[in-house]
Design an enzyme around this catalytic site. Structure first.
Site, PDB file in Angstrom:
ATOM      1  NE  ARG A 124      -4.122  -1.943   1.854  1.00 39.63           N
ATOM      2  CZ  ARG A 124      -4.110  -2.921   2.739  1.00 39.63           C
ATOM      3  NH1 ARG A 124      -3.267  -2.889   3.751  1.00 39.63           N
ATOM      4  NH2 ARG A 124      -4.942  -3.924   2.615  1.00 39.63           N
ATOM      5  CE  LYS A 146      -1.285  13.913 -14.055  1.00 39.71           C
ATOM      6  NZ  LYS A 146      -1.677  14.501 -15.334  1.00 39.71           N
ATOM      7  CD  GLU A 188       6.007  16.157 -22.536  1.00 46.21           C
ATOM      8  OE1 GLU A 188       5.395  17.150 -22.107  1.00 46.21           O
ATOM      9  OE2 GLU A 188       5.468  15.024 -22.670  1.00 46.21           O
ATOM     10  CE  LYS A 230       4.696  17.301 -13.916  1.00 46.79           C
ATOM     11  NZ  LYS A 230       4.788  16.077 -14.681  1.00 46.79           N
ATOM     12  CD  GLU A 240      -4.662  16.485 -15.067  1.00 44.80           C
ATOM     13  OE1 GLU A 240      -3.516  16.024 -14.965  1.00 44.80           O
ATOM     14  OE2 GLU A 240      -5.399  16.298 -16.036  1.00 44.80           O
ATOM     15  NE  ARG A 244       0.014  16.963 -12.472  1.00 47.54           N
ATOM     16  CZ  ARG A 244       0.731  16.139 -11.720  1.00 47.54           C
ATOM     17  NH1 ARG A 244       0.513  16.094 -10.415  1.00 47.54           N
ATOM     18  NH2 ARG A 244       1.654  15.367 -12.249  1.00 47.54           N
ATOM     19  CG  ASN A 248      -2.915  16.788 -19.473  1.00 48.21           C
ATOM     20  OD1 ASN A 248      -1.957  16.044 -19.347  1.00 48.21           O
ATOM     21  ND2 ASN A 248      -3.906  16.843 -18.602  1.00 48.21           N
ATOM     22  CG  HIS A 251      -0.138  15.546 -23.171  1.00 47.22           C
ATOM     23  ND1 HIS A 251       0.600  16.701 -23.284  1.00 47.22           N
ATOM     24  CD2 HIS A 251       0.665  14.658 -22.541  1.00 47.22           C
ATOM     25  CE1 HIS A 251       1.795  16.512 -22.723  1.00 47.22           C
ATOM     26  NE2 HIS A 251       1.868  15.293 -22.272  1.00 47.22           N
ATOM     27  CG  HIS A 255      -2.131  10.728 -24.879  1.00 47.97           C
ATOM     28  ND1 HIS A 255      -2.656  10.911 -23.619  1.00 47.97           N
ATOM     29  CD2 HIS A 255      -0.793  10.637 -24.706  1.00 47.97           C
ATOM     30  CE1 HIS A 255      -1.681  10.936 -22.739  1.00 47.97           C
ATOM     31  NE2 HIS A 255      -0.544  10.780 -23.366  1.00 47.97           N
ATOM     32  CG  HIS A 269       4.779  10.867 -24.593  1.00 44.74           C
ATOM     33  ND1 HIS A 269       3.403  10.780 -24.623  1.00 44.74           N
ATOM     34  CD2 HIS A 269       5.069  11.820 -23.682  1.00 44.74           C
ATOM     35  CE1 HIS A 269       2.891  11.635 -23.749  1.00 44.74           C
ATOM     36  NE2 HIS A 269       3.881  12.277 -23.168  1.00 44.74           N
TER      37      HIS A 269
HETATM   38  P1  NAD Z   1      11.553   5.726 -22.411  1.00 40.96           P
HETATM   39  O1  NAD Z   1      11.527   5.560 -20.967  1.00 40.96           O
HETATM   40  O2  NAD Z   1      11.028   4.632 -23.256  1.00 40.96           O
HETATM   41  O3  NAD Z   1      13.047   6.042 -22.857  1.00 40.96           O
HETATM   42  C1  NAD Z   1      13.323   6.206 -24.224  1.00 40.96           C
HETATM   43  C2  NAD Z   1      14.463   5.287 -24.695  1.00 40.96           C
HETATM   44  O4  NAD Z   1      15.689   5.857 -24.278  1.00 40.96           O
HETATM   45  C3  NAD Z   1      14.431   3.892 -24.101  1.00 40.96           C
HETATM   46  O5  NAD Z   1      14.794   2.987 -25.096  1.00 40.96           O
HETATM   47  C4  NAD Z   1      15.502   3.929 -23.009  1.00 40.96           C
HETATM   48  O6  NAD Z   1      16.084   2.676 -22.796  1.00 40.96           O
HETATM   49  C5  NAD Z   1      16.495   4.887 -23.613  1.00 40.96           C
HETATM   50  N1  NAD Z   1      17.299   5.639 -22.659  1.00 40.96           N
HETATM   51  C6  NAD Z   1      16.906   6.188 -21.491  1.00 40.96           C
HETATM   52  N2  NAD Z   1      17.878   6.924 -20.964  1.00 40.96           N
HETATM   53  C7  NAD Z   1      18.924   6.830 -21.811  1.00 40.96           C
HETATM   54  C8  NAD Z   1      20.224   7.409 -21.826  1.00 40.96           C
HETATM   55  N3  NAD Z   1      20.610   8.283 -20.900  1.00 40.96           N
HETATM   56  N4  NAD Z   1      21.059   7.081 -22.845  1.00 40.96           N
HETATM   57  C9  NAD Z   1      20.645   6.259 -23.835  1.00 40.96           C
HETATM   58  N5  NAD Z   1      19.420   5.708 -23.897  1.00 40.96           N
HETATM   59  C10 NAD Z   1      18.573   6.011 -22.892  1.00 40.96           C
HETATM   60  O7  NAD Z   1      10.763   7.035 -22.893  1.00 40.96           O
HETATM   61  P2  NAD Z   1      10.616   8.507 -22.293  1.00 40.96           P
HETATM   62  O8  NAD Z   1      10.441   9.372 -23.475  1.00 40.96           O
HETATM   63  O9  NAD Z   1      11.642   8.845 -21.305  1.00 40.96           O
HETATM   64  O10 NAD Z   1       9.236   8.438 -21.496  1.00 40.96           O
HETATM   65  C11 NAD Z   1       8.019   8.211 -22.163  1.00 40.96           C
HETATM   66  C12 NAD Z   1       7.002   7.748 -21.151  1.00 40.96           C
HETATM   67  O11 NAD Z   1       6.845   8.739 -20.145  1.00 40.96           O
HETATM   68  C13 NAD Z   1       5.633   7.500 -21.737  1.00 40.96           C
HETATM   69  O12 NAD Z   1       5.161   6.262 -21.291  1.00 40.96           O
HETATM   70  C14 NAD Z   1       4.785   8.625 -21.168  1.00 40.96           C
HETATM   71  O13 NAD Z   1       3.440   8.250 -21.003  1.00 40.96           O
HETATM   72  C15 NAD Z   1       5.461   8.866 -19.852  1.00 40.96           C
HETATM   73  N6  NAD Z   1       5.233  10.209 -19.304  1.00 40.96           N
HETATM   74  C16 NAD Z   1       4.808  10.285 -18.011  1.00 40.96           C
HETATM   75  C17 NAD Z   1       4.620  11.513 -17.427  1.00 40.96           C
HETATM   76  C18 NAD Z   1       4.230  11.616 -15.986  1.00 40.96           C
HETATM   77  O14 NAD Z   1       3.903  12.713 -15.527  1.00 40.96           O
HETATM   78  N7  NAD Z   1       4.287  10.538 -15.243  1.00 40.96           N
HETATM   79  C19 NAD Z   1       4.858  12.680 -18.157  1.00 40.96           C
HETATM   80  C20 NAD Z   1       5.289  12.560 -19.473  1.00 40.96           C
HETATM   81  C21 NAD Z   1       5.478  11.306 -20.043  1.00 40.96           C
HETATM   82  N1  GLY Z   2       2.613  15.269 -17.602  1.00 39.67           N
HETATM   83  C1  GLY Z   2       1.416  15.852 -17.118  1.00 39.67           C
HETATM   84  C2  GLY Z   2       1.336  15.936 -15.634  1.00 39.67           C
HETATM   85  O1  GLY Z   2       2.254  15.551 -14.938  1.00 39.67           O
HETATM   86  O2  GLY Z   2       0.359  16.400 -15.120  1.00 39.67           O
END
Ligand code: NAD
Ligand code: GLY
Length: 369
Positions: A124, A146, A188, A230, A240, A244, A248, A251, A255, A269
């Site tokens: 939990r 998130k 972003e 942020k 949100e 907040r 988006n 997005h 999306h 993304h």
């Molecule tokens: P990812 O985590 O898939 O990383 C992209 C690629 O880069 C992967 O293949 C990874 O192995 C590689 N990589 C990572 N760090 C590296 C480095 N330093 N050197 C070489 N390769 C490296 O993708 P991302 O773009 O980081 O994240 C996308 C995800 O984030 C999506 O699922 C999206 O929904 C999520 N997201 C979440 C939030 C949130 O608020 N929680 C906000 C925006 C996006």
């Molecule tokens: N990436 C959108 C949020 O964190 O609210």
């Protein structure tokens, strides 16, 4: 410009710091030790990041007398799934991770979202620290709490709000990031300027190319300004319920486009967000909320740095407006079946637009396909 920055996310007893600098990974023990109830951590990462950074991080922690367990998952969006969540939770339980232990997620948004969600539900809720290694994760996903996985119905549809205890954003690790991933994360960064800080957008028009080319000081500055933006929003509206939603921007369209290509490498993304922002500005201009000069300025900056600015820029993309509308109806901002978009009155002036008639959105999409 400083080479090291600390930003606080102020959320009462869930407050935490985000440190931004080069070299944090190999000095991690200094920053993490104060959070440990006992000298052990579990690092969750992906195969690509593990090859590059697991040994340096683990060596630094071990040298400080901290026992390290490691869980290495496949890289890529498909890892944000029920299957991987289940396996990760079972592995964390097998390692007898306690509520007061620290799980470290080291990777991009995929690992951060998955390990964050596992931490949110394990016993939990246990504590976790984010070491984001992509630009996208440093400026967005590691901050704000998130966490989520994807389902067959869409992205991030099952998750929880769970704040980390600390975020270490080491801009040095961005040197190994593939240029396309770096550009996607930059989408972003630009979002923060466009949604609420026109000066920052102007700064990015001037300096964005330098930070993409590898200048560490400009990277620290861009990550700091993004995280400050942020943190300011999250501190006002953690769950949100209001402001907040501005995060988006881009997005809803982004999306839908990502979902249509099956969350594949056809559209990353951050690329979807950049393209979604252009569409949001174009819809805003069409609805006379903002002028077309601002829209052209946004489009030019994304195009200058090599981000997609029209649906035709997505390789082999084929969809009808109805296809995209069905994805748009899965958006988390849909309420009572009504569509909500983040639109703009100009650069730095995003707002929440409720009740946008679906027929208008559908017509708008048709004219863009
Ligand atoms: P990812 O985590 O898939 O990383 C992209 C690629 O880069 C992967 O293949 C990874 O192995 C590689 N990589 C990572 N760090 C590296 C480095 N330093 N050197 C070489 N390769 C490296 O993708 P991302 O773009 O980081 O994240 C996308 C995800 O984030 C999506 O699922 C999206 O929904 C999520 N997201 C979440 C939030 C949130 O608020 N929680 C906000 C925006 C996006
Ligand atoms: N990436 C959108 C949020 O964190 O609210």
């Amino acid at each position: 410009m400083n080479t090291s920055e600390k930003i606080s996310v102020n959320l009462g007893n869930r407050s935490y710091d985000v440190l931004v600098a080069s070299g944090l990974l190999t000095a991690a023990a200094d920053h993490i030790s104060p959070f440990l109830n006992r000298p052990r951590v579990v690092i969750v990462t992906d195969e690509t990041v593990a090859r590059l950074y697991l040994d340096p991080l683990a060596d630094n922690l071990c040298a400080a007398g901290i026992t390290v367990d490691q869980l290495v998952l496949p890289a890529g969006e498909k890892t944000k799934s029920f299957n991987h969540l289940e396996n990760l939770c079972e592995e964390l339980l097998r390692l007898q991770v306690e509520r007061d232990d620290i799980v470290i997620s080291m990777g991009g948004g995929v690992i951060g979202d998955l390990a964050g969600f596992a931490s949110a539900i394990l016993r939990r809720g246990c504590r976790f620290i984010q070491i984001p290694t992509t630009l996208l994760a440093q400026v967005d996903s590691s901050v704000g709490g998130k966490t989520a996985i994807n389902t067959k119905h869409g992205k991030n549809l099952v998750g929880a709000f769970h704040q980390p205890a600390l975020v270490l954003a080491d801009v040095g690790v961005l040197n190994t990031l593939p240029p396309r991933e770096l550009r996607a994360g930059y989408g972003e960064v630009v979002k923060y300027g466009l949604l609420g800080d026109a000066d920052f957008f102007g700064w990015l028009e001037q300096h964005g190319a330098k930070l993409l080319a590898g200048n560490a000081a400009y990277r620290v500055e861009a990550v700091k300004r993004s995280v400050e933006a942020k943190a300011g929003i999250v501190a006002q509206d953690e769950r949100e319920n209001g402001i907040r939603a501005l995060l988006n921007l881009g997005h809803t369209f982004g999306h839908a486009l990502e979902a249509h290509v099956g969350f594949s490498g056809k559209l990353l993304h951050g690329e979807g967000v950049a393209l979604g922002i252009v569409l949001a500005f174009e819809l805003s201009a069409q609805q006379k909320f903002c002028n077309s000069q601002d829209t052209q300025r946004v489009k030019k900056h994304f195009a200058d740095v090599g981000l997609p600015v029209s649906i035709q820029d997505i390789d082999g993309f084929a969809a009808t407006a109805d296809d995209l509308m069905s994805h748009i109806y899965q958006d988390k901002k849909v309420s009572g079946g009504k569509l909500t978009f983040i639109l703009a009155r100009g650069i730095g002036e995003a707002f929440v637009a409720k009740n946008i008639p679906p027929a208008r959105v559908s017509e708008f999409l048709k004219s863009n396909l």
